[in-house]
Design a protein around this motif. Structure first.
Motif, PDB file in Angstrom:
ATOM      1  N   ILE A  70     134.814  34.354 -22.201  1.00 21.39           N
ATOM      2  CA  ILE A  70     134.861  35.730 -21.702  1.00 21.39           C
ATOM      3  C   ILE A  70     133.651  36.033 -20.834  1.00 21.39           C
ATOM      4  O   ILE A  70     133.734  36.830 -19.877  1.00 21.39           O
ATOM      5  CB  ILE A  70     134.952  36.740 -22.882  1.00 21.39           C
ATOM      6  CG1 ILE A  70     135.251  38.156 -22.363  1.00 21.39           C
ATOM      7  CG2 ILE A  70     133.683  36.707 -23.722  1.00 21.39           C
ATOM      8  CD1 ILE A  70     136.561  38.290 -21.662  1.00 21.39           C
ATOM      9  N   ASN A  71     132.514  35.379 -21.117  1.00 26.16           N
ATOM     10  CA  ASN A  71     131.331  35.586 -20.286  1.00 26.16           C
ATOM     11  C   ASN A  71     131.533  35.006 -18.891  1.00 26.16           C
ATOM     12  O   ASN A  71     131.166  35.643 -17.888  1.00 26.16           O
ATOM     13  CB  ASN A  71     130.106  34.947 -20.943  1.00 26.16           C
ATOM     14  CG  ASN A  71     129.715  35.645 -22.226  1.00 26.16           C
ATOM     15  OD1 ASN A  71     129.950  36.833 -22.394  1.00 26.16           O
ATOM     16  ND2 ASN A  71     129.117  34.897 -23.154  1.00 26.16           N
ATOM     17  N   THR A  74     133.944  37.335 -17.064  1.00 24.84           N
ATOM     18  CA  THR A  74     133.378  38.626 -16.671  1.00 24.84           C
ATOM     19  C   THR A  74     132.309  38.478 -15.591  1.00 24.84           C
ATOM     20  O   THR A  74     132.370  39.123 -14.535  1.00 24.84           O
ATOM     21  CB  THR A  74     132.776  39.350 -17.888  1.00 24.84           C
ATOM     22  OG1 THR A  74     133.783  39.514 -18.891  1.00 24.84           O
ATOM     23  CG2 THR A  74     132.225  40.713 -17.488  1.00 24.84           C
ATOM     24  N   TYR A  75     131.332  37.607 -15.853  1.00 22.36           N
ATOM     25  CA  TYR A  75     130.170  37.542 -14.969  1.00 22.36           C
ATOM     26  C   TYR A  75     130.372  36.612 -13.773  1.00 22.36           C
ATOM     27  O   TYR A  75     129.987  36.937 -12.651  1.00 22.36           O
ATOM     28  CB  TYR A  75     128.929  37.123 -15.767  1.00 22.36           C
ATOM     29  CG  TYR A  75     128.556  38.116 -16.831  1.00 22.36           C
ATOM     30  CD1 TYR A  75     128.000  39.351 -16.490  1.00 22.36           C
ATOM     31  CD2 TYR A  75     128.762  37.846 -18.186  1.00 22.36           C
ATOM     32  CE1 TYR A  75     127.661  40.281 -17.460  1.00 22.36           C
ATOM     33  CE2 TYR A  75     128.431  38.770 -19.159  1.00 22.36           C
ATOM     34  CZ  TYR A  75     127.880  39.980 -18.795  1.00 22.36           C
ATOM     35  OH  TYR A  75     127.552  40.903 -19.761  1.00 22.36           O
ATOM     36  N   GLN A  78     134.758  37.560 -12.286  1.00 25.99           N
ATOM     37  CA  GLN A  78     134.984  38.925 -11.819  1.00 25.99           C
ATOM     38  C   GLN A  78     133.814  39.465 -10.990  1.00 25.99           C
ATOM     39  O   GLN A  78     134.021  40.102  -9.958  1.00 25.99           O
ATOM     40  CB  GLN A  78     135.233  39.850 -13.014  1.00 25.99           C
ATOM     41  CG  GLN A  78     136.572  39.639 -13.710  1.00 25.99           C
ATOM     42  CD  GLN A  78     136.866  40.718 -14.741  1.00 25.99           C
ATOM     43  OE1 GLN A  78     135.983  41.130 -15.492  1.00 25.99           O
ATOM     44  NE2 GLN A  78     138.113  41.180 -14.779  1.00 25.99           N
TER      45      GLN A  78
END
Length: 370
Positions: A70-71, A74-75, A78
């Protein structure tokens, strides 16, 4: 909307696939132990099929499967963040191209999973060629070790780098062109700079320890345990490492800052794990001395590397997330165990299959109860 494999279903399917690997390995090992003929080509293709199944579920996993997934989504995907290290460009390049073509993050995960499992499989084939071992047994030994899943779904940058490094090293053991070996080592380093650490340790063992008897390495192993037990280690010898680590987010896992859950200090479970396998490797070496002297020198060198990397690992117990340092010793376990699975070496392979199956079950239970 993509239909991804949820966290609950992912672990269920993963465990079922491992059970398939374990049962089929047991059947094939019993065939060898009973001195029946097996078609190694079929066994190898079956191992490939199973690893393809693993890469599919890992590639199509939901983004909450694996702490770092997920990191990265996200980073890096995205928000477009990149590594603070200018040398680690390959991983960021792949994510950048996925973003440029407006492709799903799942495409990225599938590419990484494919490279991860297929590079290890190709490396296992080369190792199997050296030791005349069915690839399936090496796949079992790899999947049973707790870091295998972790590198596939969590520390995926280091996992990708380790797969590249492992493949390059297997090319070297298989006496392939040095340019090919160097290419994959370079790719590993520009994916995760820590790939330099096992490379330097192996080169040091190869060029500077040839005349040093193995018994002195056993002493080094015991010394590492004793020093770490007394709570001395890398930070005691070089305290500047903590300041260096704090200056780089990309290696934040080797500093105690901003870490609230990871406990530093002596870790008897890892000492027992590495010591247990060292004992197995010493026993295998004694068997090779009786029948396979032509590969004894290279095998002894690998044991020296395993001991040196274990020593460094023990000395890193003061540092948060020191288990990632353990990868440098653990990723050669399938190579060092390979001769025991050789069709030419008298060794009860069924016992080894059951042992690795137990290791998988134990660490799954240990991880869920600690």
């Amino acid at each position: 909307m993509e239909q991804l494999i949820s966290q609950e279903h992912f672990y269920l399917i993963y465990h079922m696939l491992f059970a398939t690997v374990a049962v089929s390995s047991l059947l094939f090992s019993l065939t060898i132990d009973l001195e029946r003929n097996i078609i190694i080509g079929f066994v190898n293709k079956w191992a490939l099929f199973l690893l393809v199944c693993f890469l599919i579920i890992v590639g199509f996993r939901a983004y909450n499967v694996g702490t770092d997934t997920i990191n990265y989504f996200t980073y890096n995907y995205q928000m477009g963040f990149t590594s603070n290290s200018k040398s680690e460009i390959l991983f960021d390049f792949l994510i950048g191209k996925i973003r440029d073509f407006n492709l799903s993050f799942t495409v990225f995960l599938l590419i990484i999973a494919s490279c991860y499992y297929l590079l290890f499989y190709s490396g296992f084939k080369k190792i199997a060629n050296v030791y005349e071992t069915p690839v399936l047994f090496l796949v079992l030994s790899f999947l049973s070790l707790f870091f295998s899943m972790n590198m596939g779904i969590n520390i995926i940058r280091q996992g990708f780098s380790s797969a590249l490094l492992f493949y390059g090293f297997s090319c070297y053991l298989n006496s392939e062109k040095i340019t090919k070996v160097v290419l994959f080592i370079v790719l590993a380093v520009i994916t995760h700079i820590t790939a330099m650490i096992p490379l330097l340790m192996y080169l040091g063992c190869k060029f500077f320890t040839k005349s040093i008897p193995l018994k002195y390495f056993y002493l080094l192993f015991a010394l590492g345990i004793g020093i770490s037990f007394l709570n001395y280690g890398l930070l005691s010898i070089a305290p500047f490492l903590q300041q260096f680590a704090s200056s780089e987010q990309r290696i934040g896992y080797i500093t105690e800052s901003n870490v609230t859950e990871y406990v530093v200090g002596f870790k008897p479970q890892f000492v027992a794990f590495n010591t247990f396998f060292l004992g197995i490797f010493i026993f295998i070496k004694s068997k090779l001395e009786e029948t396979e002297e032509d590969i004894l020198a290279s095998y002894t060198l690998l044991i020296k590397y395993y001991i040196v990397s274990s020593f460094i690992f023990f000395m890193a117990f003061q540092i948060s997330y020191s288990d990632r340092w353990g990868l440098f010793s653990w990723f050669v376990i399938p190579i060092l165990i390979a001769p025991a699975f050789s069709v030419n070496l008298k060794f009860n392979k069924s016992i080894l299959v059951l042992l690795f199956t137990f290791i998988y079950i134990f660490f799954e239970f240990y991880g869920n109860t600690k």
